[in-house]
Design a protein around this motif. Structure first.
Motif, PDB file in Angstrom:
ATOM      1  N   ARG A  62     110.011  39.911  76.640  1.00 50.47           N
ATOM      2  CA  ARG A  62     111.209  40.623  77.138  1.00 50.47           C
ATOM      3  C   ARG A  62     110.729  41.675  78.111  1.00 50.47           C
ATOM      4  O   ARG A  62     109.949  42.544  77.752  1.00 50.47           O
ATOM      5  CB  ARG A  62     111.970  41.263  75.993  1.00 50.47           C
ATOM      6  CG  ARG A  62     112.591  40.248  75.054  1.00 50.47           C
ATOM      7  CD  ARG A  62     113.261  40.920  73.868  1.00 50.47           C
ATOM      8  NE  ARG A  62     113.936  39.953  73.010  1.00 50.47           N
ATOM      9  CZ  ARG A  62     113.328  39.215  72.095  1.00 50.47           C
ATOM     10  NH1 ARG A  62     112.024  39.323  71.905  1.00 50.47           N
ATOM     11  NH2 ARG A  62     114.030  38.358  71.364  1.00 50.47           N
ATOM     12  N   GLN A  63     111.161  41.576  79.341  1.00 54.77           N
ATOM     13  CA  GLN A  63     110.648  42.488  80.369  1.00 54.77           C
ATOM     14  C   GLN A  63     111.576  42.470  81.580  1.00 54.77           C
ATOM     15  O   GLN A  63     112.063  41.404  81.974  1.00 54.77           O
ATOM     16  CB  GLN A  63     109.260  42.024  80.817  1.00 54.77           C
ATOM     17  CG  GLN A  63     108.467  43.059  81.556  1.00 54.77           C
ATOM     18  CD  GLN A  63     107.028  42.578  81.774  1.00 54.77           C
ATOM     19  OE1 GLN A  63     106.818  41.526  82.346  1.00 54.77           O
ATOM     20  NE2 GLN A  63     106.067  43.344  81.278  1.00 54.77           N
ATOM     21  N   GLY A  64     111.794  43.672  82.137  1.00 50.28           N
ATOM     22  CA  GLY A  64     112.549  43.778  83.388  1.00 50.28           C
ATOM     23  C   GLY A  64     113.919  43.143  83.319  1.00 50.28           C
ATOM     24  O   GLY A  64     114.354  42.494  84.277  1.00 50.28           O
ATOM     25  N   GLY A  65     114.581  43.259  82.186  1.00 49.80           N
ATOM     26  CA  GLY A  65     115.936  42.722  82.077  1.00 49.80           C
ATOM     27  C   GLY A  65     115.994  41.221  81.845  1.00 49.80           C
ATOM     28  O   GLY A  65     117.062  40.608  81.969  1.00 49.80           O
ATOM     29  N   THR A  66     114.835  40.593  81.534  1.00 46.84           N
ATOM     30  CA  THR A  66     114.870  39.148  81.235  1.00 46.84           C
ATOM     31  C   THR A  66     114.126  38.866  79.939  1.00 46.84           C
ATOM     32  O   THR A  66     113.303  39.660  79.485  1.00 46.84           O
ATOM     33  CB  THR A  66     114.186  38.306  82.342  1.00 46.84           C
ATOM     34  OG1 THR A  66     112.829  38.708  82.436  1.00 46.84           O
ATOM     35  CG2 THR A  66     114.874  38.441  83.684  1.00 46.84           C
ATOM     36  N   ARG A  67     114.417  37.710  79.381  1.00 53.50           N
ATOM     37  CA  ARG A  67     113.697  37.207  78.207  1.00 53.50           C
ATOM     38  C   ARG A  67     113.076  35.893  78.660  1.00 53.50           C
ATOM     39  O   ARG A  67     113.799  34.989  79.107  1.00 53.50           O
ATOM     40  CB  ARG A  67     114.700  36.948  77.094  1.00 53.50           C
ATOM     41  CG  ARG A  67     114.078  36.835  75.721  1.00 53.50           C
ATOM     42  CD  ARG A  67     115.166  36.656  74.705  1.00 53.50           C
ATOM     43  NE  ARG A  67     115.423  35.241  74.565  1.00 53.50           N
ATOM     44  CZ  ARG A  67     115.481  34.605  73.399  1.00 53.50           C
ATOM     45  NH1 ARG A  67     115.370  35.280  72.284  1.00 53.50           N
ATOM     46  NH2 ARG A  67     115.694  33.317  73.343  1.00 53.50           N
ATOM     47  N   SER A  68     111.742  35.759  78.592  1.00 56.70           N
ATOM     48  CA  SER A  68     111.131  34.542  79.134  1.00 56.70           C
ATOM     49  C   SER A  68     110.058  33.997  78.205  1.00 56.70           C
ATOM     50  O   SER A  68     109.562  34.691  77.309  1.00 56.70           O
ATOM     51  CB  SER A  68     110.525  34.830  80.511  1.00 56.70           C
ATOM     52  OG  SER A  68     109.489  35.780  80.373  1.00 56.70           O
TER      53      SER A  68
END
Ligand code: ISE
Length: 336
Positions: A260-266
């Motif tokens: 989870r980073q920079g407004g995304t979940r990847s």
């Protein structure tokens, strides 16, 4: 076999051959690569050096017959598999033959007959997904009866972009052959009929394959689909799912951490099959070497090689006719 170390002769030192060589050399107990063969002498010499000094052959037949080669691993281009597998059986040598076992059902039949005439199983086909943890867990769940009788199989096989487009025939015989075998072994049933549709990679070349969907019907009434892409645009993925009378169970996808980073979940996806299936190849080779030591071939058999090609042949026919096609198999020999 009395010696504690299995001397493996490797035919073909390209991408898959060198992957096998690396695993046999670095992490397979009781094995060593003693001989390598490749028409590209420089590549063979480099592979031999990586294996700690294997002998280099330019002729596959000579490697197969060499007295100090105990077992043979065929990783040459697909068109050579059948003749090399037949030579191994004639020499009485255990052989792990990469998929497809042959490129036609007729050649697969010759291998089946030769092995039956030899009186024992010598050949294992490189359908390594049988050794993949996700596939094994799903198969165990399905066989436990938890989801009831299997009604539907779903296979997804996404390849990353390649430098050149694959023709529909090559996509079936070289790549979808994995999914065909998976459907058979995960459902414990033979495929009776297929119906193939595909979207070309290049609109000017109707035989080029970008995305393929095959509808399959199994003996006994279950149905399924095999979806394949030659250019996913995002990486490599293989997933399977079985719907039963009381539920649906599927593999769980990529195993990398969720970020989870920079407004995304990847979550990272494997770039290609050597990364996704590395552990399966390790386990496949360990099982193969173990079977060479005990003298009894295990794992995917010449029968699996034959039936997968019978289904592939029906798929190629369906690509030509635009119609559903029956699989022209044969009765399962008692030996399998
Ligand atoms: C390749 O030859 C393999 O065997 C891979 O497992 C498969 O996913 C890929 O599509 C083939 O090209």
């Amino acid at each position: 076999m009395n010696n504690r170390i299995v001397n493996v002769g490797l035919i073909g030192t390209g991408m898959i051959g060198s992957l096998h060589a690396g695993i046999l050399t670095s992490c397979t107990n009781g094995a060593r690569v003693a001989a390598v063969m490749d028409v590209d002498g420089e590549r063979a010499a480099a592979a031999a050096a990586d294996c700690g000094g294997a002998r280099v052959y330019s002729d596959a037949e000579a490697l197969i017959k060499a007295a100090d080669v105990d077992a043979v691993l065929i990783a040459s281009p697909d068109i050579f598999h059948a003749e090399q597998a037949l030579a191994c059986i004639a020499a009485g040598k255990p052989v792990l033959c990469e998929k497809p076992m042959a490129t036609t059902r007729a050649d697969a039949e010759r291998i089946l007959r030769a092995e039956m005439a030899s009186g024992r199983r010598l050949l294992q086909v490189g359908f390594m997904r049988e050794y993949d943890r996700a596939h094994k867990d799903l198969l165990a769940l399905s066989r436990s009866g938890a989801i009831g009788g299997a009604l539907r199989f779903r296979g997804i096989h996404m390849n990353p972009s390649r430098s050149s487009h694959t023709s529909i025939d090559t996509a079936i015989v070289n790549s979808l052959i994995h999914d065909i075998h998976s459907a058979r072994f995960m459902m414990d049933a033979e495929i009776a009929e297929v119906f193939l549709r595909w979207a070309p990679a290049n609109p000017k070349d109707a035989r080029s394959a970008r995305y393929t969907i095959i509808h399959i019907s199994f003996d006994g009434g279950a149905i399924g689909t095999l979806e394949w892409s030659g250019d996913s645009g995002y990486g490599y993925e293989v997933e399977v799912e079985i719907t039963g009378e009381r539920g649906t169970a599927g593999t769980t996808g990529v195993h990398s951490p969720i970020l989870r980073q920079g407004g995304t979940r990847s979550q990272a996806i494997s770039p290609d099959w050597p990364q996704r299936f590395y552990d399966a190849y390790v386990d496949e080779l360990a099982a193969w070497i173990g079977s060479v030591m005990t003298g009894q071939a295990t794992g995917p058999s010449a029968w699996d090689g034959y039936m997968s090609l019978a289904v592939a042949e029906a798929c190629v026919k369906s690509a030509e006719s635009g119609q559903p096609e029956r699989v022209m198999g044969r009765e399962r020999p008692a030996m399998y």
